[in-house]
Design a protein around this motif. Structure first.
Motif, short mmCIF file in Angstrom:
data_model
loop_
_atom_site.label_atom_id
_atom_site.label_comp_id
_atom_site.label_asym_id
_atom_site.label_seq_id
_atom_site.Cartn_x
_atom_site.Cartn_y
_atom_site.Cartn_z
N PHE A 15 31.45 2.83 37.42
CA PHE A 15 30.59 1.68 36.93
C PHE A 15 30.45 0.84 38.25
N THR A 16 29.28 0.82 38.61
CA THR A 16 28.77 -0.37 39.74
C THR A 16 28.06 -1.32 39.18
N PHE A 17 28.62 -2.59 39.44
CA PHE A 17 27.97 -3.62 38.79
C PHE A 17 27.52 -4.60 40.12
N ASN A 18 26.24 -4.69 40.21
CA ASN A 18 25.62 -5.44 41.35
C ASN A 18 24.59 -6.41 40.68
N GLY A 19 24.51 -6.62 39.50
CA GLY A 19 23.42 -7.26 38.86
C GLY A 19 24.25 -8.67 38.26
N SER A 20 23.83 -9.08 37.02
CA SER A 20 24.40 -10.16 36.42
C SER A 20 24.22 -10.03 34.92
N ALA A 21 25.34 -10.80 34.14
CA ALA A 21 25.15 -10.76 32.69
C ALA A 21 26.00 -11.95 32.28
N GLN A 22 25.67 -12.61 31.08
CA GLN A 22 26.42 -13.52 30.37
C GLN A 22 27.91 -13.19 30.10
N LYS A 23 27.93 -12.03 29.39
CA LYS A 23 29.53 -11.52 29.50
C LYS A 23 29.46 -10.12 29.69
N LEU A 24 30.96 -9.46 30.05
CA LEU A 24 30.92 -8.27 30.10
C LEU A 24 32.42 -7.74 29.82
N VAL A 25 32.44 -6.50 29.02
CA VAL A 25 33.31 -5.81 28.90
C VAL A 25 33.15 -4.45 29.30
N CYS A 26 34.00 -4.13 30.13
CA CYS A 26 33.89 -2.63 30.83
C CYS A 26 35.16 -1.99 31.17
N ARG A 27 35.24 -0.75 30.54
CA ARG A 27 36.40 0.10 30.85
C ARG A 27 35.94 1.18 31.38
#
Length: 392
Positions: free
Chosen positions: A148-160
């Motif tokens: 998972f590559t996260f380069n953006g934005s979010a209010q909340k994040l749950v990532c496995r």
């Protein structure tokens, strides 16, 4: 059969009062605006005009170049969303690429998922092998993926994931768990972060603005535990769960037919193979013919729906027939849940065999044809008429 007939009648009435359009073929192109719901099945599908309704589509290569006002329900190999979507997207495929904004939520499962920079969506539920989020999620991101590559934005994040490369912004709370986590120089966390990685510590650099980072051992992922044959555990569990539910429904509502089909599966396998092959090849012709007249169109839609469902659940249906054959041949006294459990195990074996190139596909095609044929040979298509009374 009465229940099936009643269901078909209700679906026919429902479809007859709603506006819809159906397209199918090897190459389908929509070049004029569509002012109703659009159903498409084909090899290569291109949508170059707005769809002012829902879009339900299944195909190999799908490119959506214009607006879809309502929901999109999609299954495909290579999919590009290059048009604005006014509601939700729910899709599954190989390579999925979102280029334009989505007003609603995105629920997606794919081998490779890409959401471009500048794209805005509602909430994101993501499962796949590899995913890159460069856009903005106005709500929450929940994901279980390989990389998972996260380069953006979010209010909340749950990532496995197996690996997380983090270089974006999260406004609310964050939960991330992966054997390997990389925090980039542009990463920003505006609230608390709970994390787990293999090393047991993580350099957040200057990314923590208002919250704190807490190592949480309860988030631990056993190595390899989140992936099975290249698929995320979330996707595998969802897939098995759907198969389990379908097996229960088949065995519960059609137990006599499945039992008889189990007897026919081997004792009359050649005839079953022929009938099943005829069903797979000739039934689409019947569907196309039903589209010719307006009266037959709703029936054609229903037939198309059941044909697609039969193809999607071919392995599940085959596993139930094979289970009943084993049960009958060995004279076992299995109860309902034992039959379901064995069928689920056979489903898993058949699915693993299907991953073998060519030989696996051919084996599954033959097995599915025999299973479909055995079922069709044991359906009571009409009542037996009573013999007329002879008056002497």
């Amino acid at each position: 059969m009465k229940k099936i007939f009643a269901l078909l009648t209700m679906l026919t009435l429902a479809l007859s009062v709603s506006a819809f359009r159906i397209e199918h073929g090897n190459n389908v192109a929509i070049n004029q605006p569509v002012n109703e719901n659009l159903y498409i099945a084909g090899g290569t599908i291109t949508i170059n005009a707005p769809v002012h309704g829902d879009l339900i589509v299944a195909g190999g290569t799908i490119v959506i170049n214009d607006t879809v006002t309502n929901d999109i329900l999609l299954a495909g190999g290579n999919v590009t969303f290059n048009g604005f979507v006014g509601d939700d997207i729910r899709c599954a495929g190989g390579d999925l690429h979102i280029v334009k904004n989505v007003t609603g939520d995105v629920v997606v499962a794919g081998g490779k998922v890409m959401i471009d920079q500048g794209v805005e969506i509602g909430n994101l539920l993501l499962s796949g092998g590899e995913a890159t989020l460069n856009g903005k999620v106005k709500g929450e991101v929940k994901s279980a993926v390989g990389n998972f590559t996260f380069n953006g934005s979010a209010q909340k994040l749950v990532c496995r994931a197996g690996k997380i490369d983090f270089n974006g912004t999260v406004m609310g709370k964050t939960i991330i768990a992966a054997p390997e986590i990389v925090i980039g120089s542009d990463a920003i966390f505006h609230d608390d972060v709970r994390y787990w990685n293999k090393q047991g510590s993580l350099d957040f650099k200057q990314s923590l603005k208002n919250g704190t980072a807490i190592f949480d051992p309860s988030l631990k992922i056993e190595r390899g535990g989140w992936h099975v044959l290249g698929f995320s555990l979330l996707g595998v569990l969802w897939f098995i769960g759907m198969a389990f539910l379908m097996i229960i429904l088949l065995q519960y509502f059609f137990s006599p037919t499945m039992k008889n089909a189990g007897d026919t599966f081997i004792t009359d396998s050649l005839k079953s193979l022929g009938v099943g092959f005829l069903f797979l090849t000739a039934f689409p012709v019947l569907i196309i013919l039903s589209f010719v007249t307006i009266i037959g169109l709703p029936v054609g839609v229903i037939l198309l729906f059941f044909y697609i469902m039969a193809l999607l659940f071919a392995t599940t249906i085959t596993s139930v027939v094979v289970t009943n054959w084993i049960h009958n041949r060995k004279n076992y006294k299995w109860n309902f849940w034992q039959l379901v459990g064995v069928a689920l195990g056979i489903f898993t074996v058949l699915k693993l065999i299907s991953f073998i190139p060519f030989i696996g596909w051919l084996f599954m095609l033959i097995m599915a044809c025999i299973a479909f044929g055995a079922i069709l040979l044991n359906i009571q298509w009409r009542r037996e008429h009573q013999q007329p009374e002879v008056i002497e």
